[in-house]
Write an enzyme that holds these catalytic residues in place. Structure first.
Site, PDB file in Angstrom:
ATOM      1  N   GLY A  59       0.767  -1.243   0.000  1.00 44.01           N
ATOM      2  CA  GLY A  59       0.000   0.000   0.000  1.00 44.01           C
ATOM      3  C   GLY A  59       0.796   1.290   0.000  1.00 44.01           C
ATOM      4  N   ASP A 114       1.063   3.521   4.530  1.00 44.31           N
ATOM      5  CA  ASP A 114       0.021   4.281   3.844  1.00 44.31           C
ATOM      6  C   ASP A 114      -1.064   4.736   4.815  1.00 44.31           C
ATOM      7  OD1 ASP A 114      -0.752   1.660   4.284  1.00 44.31           O
ATOM      8  OD2 ASP A 114      -1.621   1.338   2.302  1.00 44.31           O
ATOM      9  N   ASP A 117      -4.959   1.774  10.795  1.00 42.94           N
ATOM     10  CA  ASP A 117      -6.332   1.593  11.264  1.00 42.94           C
ATOM     11  C   ASP A 117      -6.275   1.065  12.692  1.00 42.94           C
ATOM     12  OD1 ASP A 117      -8.969   1.022  11.647  1.00 42.94           O
ATOM     13  OD2 ASP A 117      -9.205  -0.324   9.959  1.00 42.94           O
ATOM     14  N   PHE A 166     -13.405   3.305   4.951  1.00 45.04           N
ATOM     15  CA  PHE A 166     -12.511   2.501   4.129  1.00 45.04           C
ATOM     16  C   PHE A 166     -12.183   3.279   2.863  1.00 45.04           C
ATOM     17  CE2 PHE A 166     -11.158  -0.691   1.131  1.00 45.04           C
ATOM     18  CZ  PHE A 166     -10.312  -1.466   1.905  1.00 45.04           C
ATOM     19  N   ASP A 173      -5.849  -0.379  -1.727  1.00 46.38           N
ATOM     20  CA  ASP A 173      -6.718  -1.188  -2.579  1.00 46.38           C
ATOM     21  C   ASP A 173      -7.926  -1.744  -1.834  1.00 46.38           C
ATOM     22  OD1 ASP A 173      -5.129  -3.040  -0.978  1.00 46.38           O
ATOM     23  OD2 ASP A 173      -6.028  -4.597  -2.222  1.00 46.38           O
TER      24      ASP A 173
HETATM   25  P1  IMP Z   1      -4.166  -2.010  10.631  1.00 50.06           P
HETATM   26  O1  IMP Z   1      -3.264  -3.178  10.970  1.00 50.06           O
HETATM   27  O2  IMP Z   1      -5.596  -2.264  10.998  1.00 50.06           O
HETATM   28  O3  IMP Z   1      -3.655  -0.697  11.173  1.00 50.06           O
HETATM   29  O4  IMP Z   1      -4.187  -1.918   9.057  1.00 50.06           O
HETATM   30  C1  IMP Z   1      -3.069  -1.476   8.354  1.00 50.06           C
HETATM   31  C2  IMP Z   1      -3.048  -1.962   6.922  1.00 50.06           C
HETATM   32  O5  IMP Z   1      -4.347  -2.346   6.475  1.00 50.06           O
HETATM   33  C3  IMP Z   1      -2.598  -0.818   6.027  1.00 50.06           C
HETATM   34  O6  IMP Z   1      -1.226  -0.893   5.799  1.00 50.06           O
HETATM   35  C4  IMP Z   1      -3.391  -1.067   4.764  1.00 50.06           C
HETATM   36  O7  IMP Z   1      -2.683  -1.932   3.930  1.00 50.06           O
HETATM   37  C5  IMP Z   1      -4.647  -1.764   5.241  1.00 50.06           C
HETATM   38  N1  IMP Z   1      -5.760  -0.794   5.426  1.00 50.06           N
HETATM   39  C6  IMP Z   1      -6.220  -0.241   6.568  1.00 50.06           C
HETATM   40  N2  IMP Z   1      -7.240   0.594   6.333  1.00 50.06           N
HETATM   41  C7  IMP Z   1      -7.413   0.559   4.989  1.00 50.06           C
HETATM   42  C8  IMP Z   1      -8.312   1.260   4.100  1.00 50.06           C
HETATM   43  O8  IMP Z   1      -9.170   2.071   4.491  1.00 50.06           O
HETATM   44  N3  IMP Z   1      -8.157   0.977   2.786  1.00 50.06           N
HETATM   45  C9  IMP Z   1      -7.232   0.113   2.281  1.00 50.06           C
HETATM   46  N4  IMP Z   1      -6.380  -0.534   3.076  1.00 50.06           N
HETATM   47  C10 IMP Z   1      -6.470  -0.315   4.422  1.00 50.06           C
END
Ligand code: IMP
Length: 192
Positions: A59, A114, A117, A166, A173
């Site tokens: 990403g 990128d 979350d 999202f 993606d």
């Molecule tokens: P986390 O582990 O929940 O913080 O998610 C991190 C990873 O999930 C990021 O590096 C992205 O690749 C993916 N991600 C999180 N939110 C989104 C979104 O809104 N759109 C697309 N990819 C996301």
């Protein structure tokens, strides 16, 4: 379904991706402004140092390419692969990182992500990178959703705090669709 079939352009700055409706969220000029601002802060903080940037694939590849070209600092670039959401819009909680080992001892490490979350991806990554004894370790993320603020990881630079929506585009993606869009779009739950 092919990648091209997965994404359909619609009127009024909307897209349909895998049957879900997305609307324009951050246009490219605003993204560019965010990236320049982040680069200025990083440039000032790391003046006189050599950076080792760890780009979180897939990403962050477009964000990293733009950010790194705004920096006039000596910089090594490493890439790590972190598991993505696949067909889901929520973190799975399972993260696989590769490669497990990078040459980070005594280096000033800046992780380029990128979007943050839940922070599960970064927590796993930061634990592995810390174990490699860097001189310092900070994170730059283009976007952060609300849970990111409760993280215990060094989320030093955030381009923009966004609501828990999202998003796709600019490297991000939805099941591999939308990654190459130059603007960022958010899913429209009312229309999907
Ligand atoms: P986390 O582990 O929940 O913080 O998610 C991190 C990873 O999930 C990021 O590096 C992205 O690749 C993916 N991600 C999180 N939110 C989104 C979104 O809104 N759109 C697309 N990819 C996301």
């Amino acid at each position: 379904m092919s990648h091209l079939q997965a994404l359909r352009l619609m009127p009024a700055q909307q897209l349909e991706v895998h049957g879900k409706r997305f609307r324009l969220f951050l246009p490219r000029h605003e993204i560019a402004r965010c990236v320049r601002h982040l680069a200025e802060r990083i440039q000032a903080d790391y003046a006189g140092k050599e950076l080792t940037c760890v780009v979180v694939l897939k990403g962050a590849f477009i964000f990293a390419a733009d950010l790194l070209r705004e920096l006039s600092l000596p910089c090594r670039v490493e890439m790590v692969r972190a598991q993505s959401y696949g067909m889901q819009m929520h973190s799975s909680g399972t993260i696989h990182l590769e490669p497990a080992q990078l040459d980070l001892r005594n280096r000033h490490v800046l992780v380029i992500e990128d979007i943050v979350d839940t922070g599960l991806t970064l927590q796993a990554l930061v634990a592995q990178l810390h174990a490699q004894h860097p001189a310092s370790l900070h994170i730059v993320a283009l976007l952060a959703k609300p849970p990111a603020q409760t993280l215990s990881v060094p989320l030093t630079y955030v381009g923009k705090h966004i609501p828990p929506v999202f998003v796709i585009g600019y490297g991000m993606d939805y099941a591999e669709a939308g990654r190459t869009l130059p603007d960022i779009y958010a899913v429209d739950e009312h229309l999907s």
